[in-house]
Design an enzyme around this catalytic site. Structure first.
Site, PDB file in Angstrom:
ATOM      1  N   ARG A 101      37.031 -39.839 -12.992  1.00 14.20           N
ATOM      2  CA  ARG A 101      37.908 -40.924 -13.101  1.00 14.20           C
ATOM      3  C   ARG A 101      39.037 -40.375 -12.325  1.00 14.20           C
ATOM      4  O   ARG A 101      39.894 -39.673 -12.693  1.00 14.20           O
ATOM      5  CB  ARG A 101      38.022 -41.461 -14.427  1.00 14.20           C
ATOM      6  N   HIS A 128      34.102 -49.369  -9.737  1.00 15.40           N
ATOM      7  CA  HIS A 128      33.490 -48.889 -11.225  1.00 15.40           C
ATOM      8  C   HIS A 128      32.013 -49.089 -11.266  1.00 15.40           C
ATOM      9  O   HIS A 128      31.797 -49.978 -12.117  1.00 15.40           O
ATOM     10  CB  HIS A 128      34.590 -49.533 -12.209  1.00 15.40           C
ATOM     11  N   GLN A 131      30.250 -48.970 -14.771  1.00 21.12           N
ATOM     12  CA  GLN A 131      30.584 -50.546 -15.464  1.00 21.12           C
ATOM     13  C   GLN A 131      29.599 -51.558 -14.908  1.00 21.12           C
ATOM     14  O   GLN A 131      29.146 -52.346 -15.873  1.00 21.12           O
ATOM     15  CB  GLN A 131      32.328 -50.774 -15.518  1.00 21.12           C
ATOM     16  N   ASP A 222      38.794 -59.534 -16.311  1.00 22.69           N
ATOM     17  CA  ASP A 222      39.496 -58.167 -16.224  1.00 22.69           C
ATOM     18  C   ASP A 222      40.949 -58.158 -16.339  1.00 22.69           C
ATOM     19  O   ASP A 222      41.678 -58.992 -16.061  1.00 22.69           O
ATOM     20  CB  ASP A 222      38.918 -57.279 -15.172  1.00 22.69           C
ATOM     21  N   CYS A 261      35.306 -55.846 -18.953  1.00 21.88           N
ATOM     22  CA  CYS A 261      34.843 -54.527 -19.150  1.00 21.88           C
ATOM     23  C   CYS A 261      35.699 -53.835 -20.285  1.00 21.88           C
ATOM     24  O   CYS A 261      35.285 -52.593 -20.657  1.00 21.88           O
ATOM     25  CB  CYS A 261      35.254 -53.746 -17.873  1.00 21.88           C
ATOM     26  N   ARG A 289      27.280 -49.211 -21.538  1.00 28.41           N
ATOM     27  CA  ARG A 289      27.927 -48.080 -21.042  1.00 28.41           C
ATOM     28  C   ARG A 289      27.156 -46.904 -20.861  1.00 28.41           C
ATOM     29  O   ARG A 289      26.611 -46.367 -19.987  1.00 28.41           O
ATOM     30  CB  ARG A 289      29.236 -47.770 -21.244  1.00 28.41           C
TER      31      ARG A 289
HETATM   32  N1   CP Z   1      35.814 -50.209 -19.441  1.00 29.23           N
HETATM   33  C1   CP Z   1      36.261 -48.955 -19.463  1.00 29.23           C
HETATM   34  O1   CP Z   1      35.898 -48.147 -18.439  1.00 29.23           O
HETATM   35  O2   CP Z   1      37.021 -48.549 -20.317  1.00 29.23           O
HETATM   36  P1   CP Z   1      37.904 -47.243 -20.407  1.00 29.23           P
HETATM   37  O3   CP Z   1      38.993 -47.415 -19.465  1.00 29.23           O
HETATM   38  O4   CP Z   1      38.384 -47.179 -21.684  1.00 29.23           O
HETATM   39  O5   CP Z   1      36.928 -45.989 -19.885  1.00 29.23           O
HETATM   40  N1  NVA Z   2      40.510 -52.600 -13.428  1.00 32.67           N
HETATM   41  C1  NVA Z   2      40.724 -51.941 -14.599  1.00 32.67           C
HETATM   42  C2  NVA Z   2      39.320 -51.298 -15.283  1.00 32.67           C
HETATM   43  C3  NVA Z   2      39.593 -50.746 -16.458  1.00 32.67           C
HETATM   44  C4  NVA Z   2      38.304 -50.234 -17.183  1.00 32.67           C
HETATM   45  C5  NVA Z   2      41.417 -50.802 -14.295  1.00 32.67           C
HETATM   46  O1  NVA Z   2      41.256 -49.945 -13.041  1.00 32.67           O
HETATM   47  O2  NVA Z   2      42.417 -50.316 -14.923  1.00 32.67           O
END
Ligand code: CP
Ligand code: NVA
Length: 303
Positions: A101, A128, A131, A222, A261, A289
């Site tokens: 990430r 993502h 997701q 989101d 998400c 997930r």
């Molecule tokens: N939806 C998602 O990726 O959640 P986190 O940021 O908690 O991993």
């Molecule tokens: N769009 C959000 C998604 C979190 C899972 C972010 O990048 O923070």
């Protein structure tokens, strides 16, 4: 040759459909897959916080018989200590895959070129994909199909929007993206999705008008401010509030379900009461997930 998952854009509709089917099978018969990663170690490197992704990968890898090493790039001061290519090449000396990430998609591309092991995108500035797959698995369970349905994403055009567009186009799900002016999805990524949609017969609509979501099967919300965006909420709240996903919008659009998400901000992008309602698929998405990721790991690492 190793295969990565940085974005699903380079995958064929058939490959993604069979990955979705694999996720369904793994969810239904987990014991048949409990040795897929036996003897394998996966490094999960996070430059940003996570609840769902971190825990679902860790527990999911364990259920496949593998082992996960968590690296927190922020508190471990990994970021900036050496070049990304050197970090990735070192990890590839011991690990069988890297889950990452990161802030910048470019970091994933550097990891991919330097490490001769699969690299899986666990969220970046642009995509993502894990997701996206989990969300269409959830839609598939709710409706028995993904083809011919319509997903309406409402809010900020971001990484989640982009992956929903790409995976949805691959799986035959029509897309409506409604954003406030100035917060549209990245045109170059929309264009990738449109190329896929042209092959699969999917319609993609973009609008600043919330009425474009009328007739959608699912509304998707989101956060208005993604991780790494330091814009104060007060600076954008008035612009985004008319795009809140709430009971009135569910009624107006006729959508059967709502998705998000998470992390969700109750009574901002989505009402708390809608999250807690029987229209909510949020916890099913969170559960999925793990199953979606286990299908990805099985496909990329299973023998
Ligand atoms: N939806 C998602 O990726 O959640 P986190 O940021 O908690 O991993
Ligand atoms: N769009 C959000 C998604 C979190 C899972 C972010 O990048 O923070």
């Amino acid at each position: 040759m190793k295969q990565d998952l940085l974005t699903f854009a380079s995958w064929s509709p058939e490959e993604v459909k069979s990955l979705l089917e694999l996720a369904v099978t793994i969810k239904q018969t987990p014991t048949a897959y409990n040795q897929v990663l036996a003897g394998k170690s996966i490094v999960a490197l996070f430059e940003k916080p996570s609840l769902r992704t971190r825990v679902s990968f860790d527990i999911g890898i364990n259920k496949l018989g593998g082992h996960m090493v968590y690296l927190d790039a922020q508190s471990g001061k990994l970021a900036g200590r050496e070049d990304n290519v050197d970090t990735a090449a070192n990890l590839a000396c011991w690990a069988d895959a890297i889950v990452a990430r990161v802030f910048s998609h470019e970091t994933l591309e550097q990891f991919s070129s330097a490490a001769n092991i699969p690299v899986i995108n666990a969220l970046c500035d642009k995509y993502h994909p894990c997701q996206g797959l989990a969300d269409y698995l959830t839609m598939f369970e709710a409706f028995g199909k993904t083809e011919g349905l319509t997903m309406a994403y409402i809010g900020d055009g971001n990484n989640v929007t982009h992956s929903l567009l790409i995976v949805g186009a691959l799986l035959g799900c029509h897309q409506v993206v409604v954003t406030p002016a100035g917060h549209e999805a990245d045109p170059s990524i929309v264009s990738q999705a449109q190329d896929i949609a042209a092959q699969t017969g999917v319609k993609i609509v973009q609008s600043n008008d919330i009425d474009a979501a009328i007739g959608a099967d699912v509304l998707y919300a989101d956060t208005w401010l993604s991780m790494g965006d330091d814009t104060p909420l007060e600076a954008i709240k008035d612009k985004f509030m008319p795009y809140q996903v709430n009971e009135a919008l569910m009624e107006k659009t006729g959508a059967k379900y709502v998705m998000h998400c998470q992390p969700a901000h109750r009574d901002l992008e989505i009402t708390g009461s809608l999250i807690d309602s029987d229209k909510s698929l949020l916890m099913q998405e969170a559960e999925n997930r793990m199953h979606a990721q286990n299908a990805i790991l099985t496909k990329l690492l299973g023998s």
